[in-house]
Scaffold this active site. Structure first.
Site, PDB file in Angstrom:
ATOM      1  N   LYS A 163       0.590   4.141   6.750  1.00  8.97           N
ATOM      2  CA  LYS A 163      -0.106   5.131   5.716  1.00  8.97           C
ATOM      3  C   LYS A 163       0.603   6.599   5.862  1.00  8.97           C
ATOM      4  CE  LYS A 163      -3.161   2.057   4.738  1.00  8.97           C
ATOM      5  NZ  LYS A 163      -2.689   0.955   3.853  1.00  8.97           N
ATOM      6  N   SER A 183       0.825  -1.301  -0.097  1.00 12.61           N
ATOM      7  CA  SER A 183       0.096   0.034   0.104  1.00 12.61           C
ATOM      8  C   SER A 183       0.823   1.162   0.083  1.00 12.61           C
ATOM      9  CB  SER A 183      -0.938   0.023   1.198  1.00 12.61           C
ATOM     10  OG  SER A 183      -0.506   0.278   2.271  1.00 12.61           O
TER      11      SER A 183
END
Lengths: 168, 163
Positions: free
Chosen positions: B83, B40
């Site tokens: 993230k 990600s």
């Protein structure tokens, strides 16, 4: 004179080594095992084992929860103490949330204060992530005349709905 | 004989507890080494990179827009996610795809952050589960240690999502 200087140095060394043992051990115990905290505010007042303002509680840091202190979703500096009403997958009849019935999503639970209407809880901010949980209140230790274990109990009429009730 | 064995054992246990506690404090309040996995955050962090995440800026509430952070997953407290912080509380976030004609916006509520991966096409993040409580953040990644040729601080966001 010289003797006193060596004695002073020995005391200093003992103090420093004691300090380096005591501080990490204390921090670890408080983080990992148990800590004391004082109840502030009236959100848990009217029912069950009666948590009043300024009660001193002990919180073993573990996974089952009745009253759970957790980091408030609104303000990360603040800790709040509430009662767990529903775990993941349970259906909850809410009191003043935007939806009348809610299924608690995975990894979340539904928390409420015992003092409905005077408590900032899941009825205003929805289900809360388990990652915010900090511990479980196990004993009231102060004032001494109310020294007791806190037992898991749900207030009357609150709690997850049964599956039959869902279907009906 | 017995007393000596007992003394040695107790001393060993004491030292173990002491150094365990020191290690706990260091990992909890200074920082820790993390092996990242998953696609990600590509191309900033690729699979099996080793990074150093520092804890102080989380405790002091100094997380800023653009920082790469490690947080607990909101749906599984045992899982960690890595993230980039796109918006802090009160920020306006564009939630529609770049190709959409009508843009939709949302505001990040109080005490929450908006997290997105750098690999927008292969990342489960705030676009699917909404804003994440600030208290779930565990640390800010400040250094990439391995592989050696990319040693150093992390690069800027390649997605231009930070307004």
């Amino acid at each position: 004179m010289a003797q006193r200087a060596t004695a002073g140095r020995r005391y200093l060394r003992a103090f420093v080594s004691g300090f380096f043992i005591a501080v990490p051990v204390t921090v670890t115990v408080l983080d990992r095992f148990a800590y004391l905290a004082r109840v502030e505010g009236a959100s848990m007042q009217p029912t069950a084992s009666h948590l009043y303002e300024h009660d001193l509680l002990v919180f073993p840091v573990c996974f089952m929860y009745v009253y759970c202190p957790l980091r408030s979703p609104r303000n990360p500096q603040q800790k709040i103490i509430k009662r767990v009403i529903g775990l993941e997958g349970d259906f909850i009849r809410t009191l003043s949330y935007k939806n009348r019935y809610v299924r608690v999503p995975d990894g979340h639970f539904w928390i409420e204060g015992d003092h409905h209407g005077h408590s900032l809880d899941s009825n205003s901010f929805g289900p809360v992530s388990v990652g915010l949980l900090h511990g479980r209140a196990s004993h009231i230790i102060w004032p001494p005349n109310r020294w007791q274990r806190i037992r898991a109990s749900l207030p009357a009429n609150r709690g997850p709905l049964d599956t039959e009730e869902d279907e009906g | 004989m017995f007393r000596r064995v007992l003394g040695t054992t107790l001393g060993f246990v004491g030292y173990t507890i002491q150094y365990g506690c020191i290690a706990h404090c260091a990992f909890e309040y200074i920082g820790e080494f993390v092996i990242c996995s998953g696609p990600s955050m590509e191309p900033t962090i690729v699979n099996r990179d080793i990074v150093f995440s520092e804890r102080m800026s989380r405790h002091l509430c100094k997380i800023q827009k653009g920082d790469v952070i490690i947080a607990k997953s909101p749906f599984d407290p045992k899982l960690n996610i890595c993230k980039r912080v796109i918006g802090l509380e009160g920020d306006k976030i564009c939630t529609s795809a770049p190709s959409d004609v009508f843009k939709t916006h949302t505001y990040v509520p109080k005490g929450h952050v908006w997290l997105e991966g750098d690999n927008l096409r292969n990342s489960t993040d705030s676009r699917s589960y909404g804003p994440v409580p600030y208290a779930l953040i565990r640390g800010r990644i400040c250094l990439k240690l391995w592989p050696l040729h990319s040693f150093g601080t992390l690069s800027e966001s390649p997605t231009r999502r930070i307004i």
